[in-house]
Write a protein that holds these residues in place. Structure first.
Motif, PDB file in Angstrom:
ATOM      1  N   UNK A 247       0.833  -1.200   0.000  1.00  0.00           N
ATOM      2  CA  UNK A 247       0.000   0.000   0.000  1.00  0.00           C
ATOM      3  C   UNK A 247       0.871   1.254   0.000  1.00  0.00           C
ATOM      4  N   UNK A 248       1.927   1.241   0.783  1.00  0.00           N
ATOM      5  CA  UNK A 248       2.810   2.420   0.858  1.00  0.00           C
ATOM      6  C   UNK A 248       3.427   2.719  -0.495  1.00  0.00           C
ATOM      7  N   UNK A 249       3.817   1.658  -1.186  1.00  0.00           N
ATOM      8  CA  UNK A 249       4.455   1.867  -2.478  1.00  0.00           C
ATOM      9  C   UNK A 249       3.523   2.609  -3.418  1.00  0.00           C
ATOM     10  N   UNK A 250       2.276   2.133  -3.486  1.00  0.00           N
ATOM     11  CA  UNK A 250       1.344   2.765  -4.418  1.00  0.00           C
ATOM     12  C   UNK A 250       0.915   4.136  -3.924  1.00  0.00           C
ATOM     13  N   UNK A 251       0.719   4.256  -2.626  1.00  0.00           N
ATOM     14  CA  UNK A 251       0.270   5.526  -2.065  1.00  0.00           C
ATOM     15  C   UNK A 251       1.362   6.573  -2.243  1.00  0.00           C
ATOM     16  N   UNK A 261      -1.824   3.645   3.425  1.00  0.00           N
ATOM     17  CA  UNK A 261      -1.559   2.299   3.969  1.00  0.00           C
ATOM     18  C   UNK A 261      -2.123   2.093   5.370  1.00  0.00           C
ATOM     19  N   UNK A 262      -2.153   3.145   6.174  1.00  0.00           N
ATOM     20  CA  UNK A 262      -2.690   2.997   7.534  1.00  0.00           C
ATOM     21  C   UNK A 262      -4.180   2.651   7.474  1.00  0.00           C
ATOM     22  N   UNK A 263      -4.864   3.259   6.513  1.00  0.00           N
ATOM     23  CA  UNK A 263      -6.288   2.957   6.349  1.00  0.00           C
ATOM     24  C   UNK A 263      -6.463   1.491   5.950  1.00  0.00           C
ATOM     25  N   UNK A 264      -5.575   1.031   5.077  1.00  0.00           N
ATOM     26  CA  UNK A 264      -5.654  -0.376   4.659  1.00  0.00           C
ATOM     27  C   UNK A 264      -5.535  -1.320   5.855  1.00  0.00           C
ATOM     28  N   UNK A 265      -4.667  -0.942   6.786  1.00  0.00           N
ATOM     29  CA  UNK A 265      -4.462  -1.812   7.941  1.00  0.00           C
ATOM     30  C   UNK A 265      -5.644  -1.755   8.894  1.00  0.00           C
ATOM     31  N   UNK A 266      -6.372  -0.615   8.918  1.00  0.00           N
ATOM     32  CA  UNK A 266      -7.317  -0.456  10.016  1.00  0.00           C
ATOM     33  C   UNK A 266      -8.770  -0.445   9.607  1.00  0.00           C
TER      34      UNK A 266
END
Lengths: 352, 774
Positions: A247-251, A261-266
């Motif tokens: 997620x971080x890579x694309x974000x 990416x934080x949203x993806x995790x939570x």
């Protein structure tokens, strides 16, 4: 003197499969409480319904398979499956949705494969995928969190919820108590950038906290199980890290079109998946190394399916795909045994 | 203090050690009878030196080691040998093994013995021999003969000597108490072993749950010149496993399938060091050891200095057993110990502990549940295996996969079974898989051997045939040359005498067969005699050699005579025809058998195929020989035509005789029963007539037979003997067939098959010869 001859060891740790399952059940409590708090009675009713159905189906299947009822029913595995499915489906789902799912999970996905320990796929996820494909409307009508509804702190009443599940209610009920989930919103963005979405969507601007809280509760349960050594850190941690990194890579590359990416995790089922699904020992890889590979690929798959797939959440599909890979991963991730210079790979090695 | 490393896995079962360390080491009572097993160690069992009725003294050698890896056994007390027989021994199998039973005379009188004055002055070889003569074997559990390990410095570089004082199994405190009370013996033993192995460093590995022992050791270590370190390792099972302890102390892993000495390490158990000390300084052989007697079913758990051979019941009584509470009797620890079914089983050199457990203490395992692949076993496995995968493979009989997952690195410590939430008896599955794999390998080896043997035999037979052929050709050429020369020099010489001088092939064959049989018999008698150590060995050997030389001579004569004769006299057409027919029948049978085997996919197909090929060759040969003979119209001798009628007659005559005999008997009995005078007279004449006819027939038959015998005798064969031989050969074939059907292993079977084939050949041959003369 009537002494007996037995194979060593002669002592064993006071532990049982039932005990393992009981701990897993205890670990689901924070998540269940958080869901009930934010999404209403639906969750609890679904759990009660799912558990009683699961026990009934399990008993019937055992009876048909001519297995001792009490011995297998008491292992608690059916209850774990039931709870995992019950918290995955929308709290207002009709009873027949739950019943279909439990039937499929217990009878088809578990017992037709030989019962506990022999099922290649996670029963709860098989059932969830089936329901999502078969009843897309019911399965995507998620309850709105209470903080978001109008100006007040209102959730649907107990009776209303019962009616929604077992009888029928006006469409108004659904209009006022259900809505899109954050992942839905982020998926069907209609040309808006991520930042615009966060400002415009009610769910994202004010309701997402409920999702964060629920995820935190699942995370707590997971940490509890980790501390009790029910599973190892390998699968959950590698899954979360892989999801985060992807997620971080694309974000980082394009923050307007991709999600933080934080949203993806939570949001969504990430935490539930990481600690309660990816760690299902029966259907995941065996060795520590294997679990890491399993978890990492799972994390990447979740991101891929969430971002480019047709369904908003992806945990079920990703888990099923990885279940398929687990035996293969096992073959290539044997640990290096004591006294060996390197690990064996594949099914047949040099030391044949 | 050295650094402590760690090994993967391991468990922390409840120690239960304190209960047996409250009392000092006691002395076990002297039992009335002691049962001393010949196998108390790894390696070959010792060989008894005493007989029933012998008086023995304490410490007297009663059984000697018979191989390099074996240990001597000494009488634990003075008394009388009352039995040398199989008795139950403390082994997981529950089987019985040879034991010497000694009835104690109560005096416990020592044999004369003394220690070595200064072992440092001795040659190392002699010192090790002294230790071997004292029967010292590893006292930690496996019982590996100590002297073998002490030789290791000869072909390995030993850097580190590790003294295993970890005693990681729950309950056991024998080593703990030994170190507390006899630390100087331990140190003395270490010094001797270090003197022999010359390591640069000695490490004593001890778990941190034995603080008193650590203090005691530290106290005595102050005076030593050796480079010794006590390494206190955390309490974790199985830190006392040899490989695990080496990893803990040195961070080195002993490579799979190798021994510690390969990485410069030798391990000795702390109990062994004390035994070595007593052997060297006092000359005392290993006849007693410290045994922890514990468990909830004894009231006073403690350690007892116990004579080898003491039945468990004596120890249990000494510690006040509550018989009603006893449910499991375990020799060794609860993790790897062996349960025994009766309390008369004796203490051996490796018996470090005896647990009299109650049903609450060691309950029966609940029924196993399904494996949920939780992986707890993997986290506990000190060998870093995947126990649950091994379990699935063992259960599914996928032994290749199990081997590939390093099944044979499993040390059977039981950590996986201990943590398994589904109560699966994992170790039992691994033992099963291991023994299945070993059986498979043994069978494979056997099959390979049989195949090699068969191929070798096949090659030998072919070679023999080829050699025979070559010899025959050479001889034929020579004969032709001689003939030509003769013809050239002496045109009118008659060939008759030459033919007569030619040795008779049949006679030679019979002689050779007889010689062979005699040789076999002699060999058998000799073997038996060797087996039983009989006195007349020399005599038998002489007889055997005699028989052998005779057989060889006969064989040689046959080889020289047979082909020439066959050629010279011209084969009997009939015989050849019969031989060809027999060969064809055999071929057909073999073909059927092969087809049958192929249809069913049996194992012996290759073998059958080979047999078939040989038979085909034989049949062809026979057919050719027959055709050759048939196409040679010039060769038939006049004799067969002359004798043919006689041949046909002999059977008819025999029949005639028996008919006459019956008639005569009938007539005689009729005569006896008759009362009418006239009838009697008529009958009498009839009887007389019959008598005459009978006599005539008998005479004719006798004459014909005599002629036959004479004819046979002319060609050198005793017909009667031939008949007997033929009958015996047939009986041998039947017997062979019967024993073949009874044979239960491949070795035996192939041997019998070979014998049977030769017996059949012989019977066929004899029958053929016989059919010629009858």
């Amino acid at each position: 003197m009537a002494l007996i001859r037995l194979s060593s060891p002669h002592v064993s740790k006071a532990n049982s499969t039932a005990n393992v399952m009981r701990l897993v059940l205890i670990a689901t409590l924070p998540g269940i409480l958080a869901m009930t708090f934010f999404f209403g009675w639906g969750t609890l009713i679904q759990i009660a319904l799912a558990c009683s159905l699961a026990l009934a189906f399990e008993a019937a299947a055992l009876k048909l398979r001519k297995r001792p009822l009490g011995f297998f029913l008491s292992d608690g595995s059916a209850l774990v499956t039931a709870i995992l499915l019950a918290v995955a489906i929308p709290p207002f789902s009709a009873w027949w949705v739950t019943a279909t799912g439990i039937f499929f999970a217990i009878v088809i996905a578990k017992h037709l494969y030989g019962g506990l320990g022999n099922n290649p796929f996670n029963p709860a996820m098989v059932a969830y995928a089936l329901l999502l494909v078969s009843f897309p409307v019911e399965m995507t009508r998620w309850t709105s969190p209470m903080t978001q509804h109008g100006g007040g702190w209102e959730i649907a009443g107990f009776i209303d919820t019962l009616q929604a599940i077992f009888g029928s209610v006006d469409a108004v009920f659904y209009d006022s108590f259900t809505g899109a989930t954050p992942l839905d919103v982020l998926k069907h963005r209609g040309g808006l950038t991520t930042e615009e979405l966060w400002r415009q969507s009610d769910v994202l601007s004010s309701g997402v906290g409920a999702w964060y809280a629920v995820s935190a509760a699942w995370f707590m349960g997971g940490i509890f199980l980790l501390s009790r050594k029910i599973f190892t850190w390998h699968a959950p941690l590698s899954m979360l890290i892989a999801l985060f990194l992807t997620a971080s890579a694309f974000y980082g590359f394009d923050p307007d079109n991709y999600v933080n990416p934080v949203v993806h995790l939570s949001v969504g089922a990430t935490m539930l998946g990481a600690f309660f699904i990816a760690t299902d020992p029966v259907t995941s890889a065996t060795s520590n190394k294997g679990k890491m590979v399993f978890g990492a690929l799972l994390g990447v798959l979740i991101y891929v399916i969430r971002t480019w797939g047709n369904y908003p959440d992806a945990v079920a599909f990703a888990v099923l795909l990885m279940n398929l890979c687990a035996p293969f991963i096992d073959q290539y991730t044997q640990p290096r045994s004591f006294g060996h210079t390197r690990a064996n790979r594949g099914m047949k090695g040099k030391n044949q | 203090m050295s650094k402590v490393f760690s090994f993967h896995g391991g468990i922390h079962p409840p120690g239960n050690k304190k209960r047996s360390t409250r009392a000092a080491i006691g002395k076990a009572p002297l039992p009335k009878t002691l049962v001393v097993p010949m196998q108390q160690h790894i390696g070959g069992p010792a060989d008894p030196l005493v007989k029933i009725g012998d008086q023995v003294l304490k410490g007297q050698l009663i059984a000697e080691p018979i191989s390099r890896i074996s240990a001597a056994i000494h009488a634990p007390t003075s008394g009388k040998v009352v039995d040398v027989a199989a008795y139950p021994i403390p082994h997981a199998s529950g089987l019985s093994e040879e034991c010497i039973v000694i009835e104690s005379d109560g005096e416990d009188r020592w044999i004369e013995h003394q220690g070595l004055d200064d072992y440092r002055q001795l040659r190392r070889q002699d010192l090790i021999e002294h230790i071997r003569n004292c029967g010292i074997a590893g006292m930690g559990g496996a019982g590996f003969p100590t002297d073998v390990k002490l030789h290791l410095s000869e072909d390995h570089i030993v850097n580190t000597l590790i003294i295993n004082a970890a005693e990681c199994e729950p309950y056991i405190t024998a080593d703990d108490m030994l170190m507390r009370e006899r630390a100087h013996e331990v140190l003395g033993g270490i010094e001797i072993i270090a003197h022999l192995l010359r390591p640069s460093h000695v490490l004593i590995g001890i778990e941190d749950n034995k603080p008193n022992a650590i203090h005691a050791l530290e106290a005595v270590l102050k005076d030593t010149e050796l480079n010794i370190d006590i390494v206190v390792v955390p309490t974790k099972y199985p830190s006392g496993g040899e490989r695990q302890l080496i990893k803990l102390l040195t961070d080195l892993e002993v490579p799979s399938g190798r021994i510690p000495a390969d990485i410069g390490i030798v391990c000795q158990n702390v109990g062994t060091t004390a035994a070595v000390y007593r052997a060297v300084h006092y000359g005392e052989p290993l006849i007693s050891r410290i045994v922890t007697v514990t468990g909830d079913a004894v009231l006073h758990p403690r350690n007892l200095e116990t004579l080898i051979g003491t039945p468990f019941s004596t120890l249990l009584e000494a510690c006040d057993l509550r018989p009603e509470a006893l449910s499991k009797l375990v020799m060794g620890g609860p993790m790897m110990g062996v349960t025994v079914e009766n309390d008369q089983i004796p203490v051996i050199k490796t018996t470090n502990c005896l647990i009299a457990a109650t049903a609450q203490e060691m309950p029966l395992a609940p029924p196993a549940q399904a494996c949920i692949r939780c992986g707890m076993c993997e986290q506990a496995c000190p060998a870093e295996l995947l126990p649950q995968q091994l379990y699935w493979f063992a259960k599914g009989r996928e032994f290749d996969k199990a081997k590939h997952h390093n099944l044979f690195d499993c040390i059977e410590c039981g950590a996986c079974a201990y943590v398994c939430p589904s109560n699966i008896p994992l170790v039992q599955y691994y033992r099963y898989a291991k023994s299945e794999i070993r059986t498979e390998q043994r069978d494979q080896q056997k099959a390979d051997h049989a195949r090699q043997r068969f191929e070798a035999r096949q090659a030998r037979l072919e070679r023999e045939v080829a050699e025979k052929e070559a010899r025959r050709k050479a001889r034929a050429e020579e004969a032709a040359k001689a003939q030509q020369q003769k013809a050239a020099t002496q045109s009118d010489a008659s060939p008759q005498p030459a033919a007569a001088a030619e040795p008779d092939a049949k006679q030679l064959k019979t002689a050779a067969a007889v010689a062979r049989t005699k040789l076999k018999k002699a060999q058998k008698a000799y073997d038996e005699a060797v087996g039983t150590n009989a006195d007349n060995l020399a005599e038998l050997e002489a007889a055997l050699n005699d028989a052998r030389s005779k057989a060889e001579a006969a064989e040689k004569a046959l080889a020289a005579g047979a082909p020439a004769t066959e050629e010279g006299s011209g084969d009997d057409l009939k015989q050849l025809k019969v031989a060809a027919a027999v060969a064809r029948t055999k071929l057909k049978k073999a073909q059927d058998a092969l087809k049958n085997a192929e249809d069913k996919g049996l194992d012996g197909v290759d073998k059958l195929r080979a047999t078939l090929v040989t038979l085909e060759n034989k049949a062809e040969e026979a057919q050719q020989a027959y055709e050759q003979a048939a196409n040679k119209p010039a060769s038939p001798s006049p004799a067969p035509t002359e004798e043919k009628p006689a041949e046909v007659d002999i059977k008819a005559l025999k029949q005639q005789v028996s008919i006459m005999r019956t008639k005569l008997k009938k007539a005689e009995s009729a005569l006896d029963g008759c009362e009418d005078e006239a009838e009697i007279a008529r009958m009498k004449t009839e009887v007389n007539e019959l008598k005459q006819r009978f006599e005539q027939a008998t005479a004719e038959f006798d004459k014909a037979e005599q002629a036959l015998i004479e004819r046979a005798a002319k060609s050198g064969i005793d017909l009667k003997q031939l008949r007997i031989d033929a009958a015996m050969a047939r009986a041998a074939v039947t017997k062979g067939e019967r024993s073949l059907s009874k044979a239960d292993n491949d070795d035996e079977r192939s041997q019998i098959e070979q014998e049977l084939t030769s017996a059949r050949a012989k019977a066929d041959e004899l029958n053929l010869t016989l059919s010629q003369y009858e």
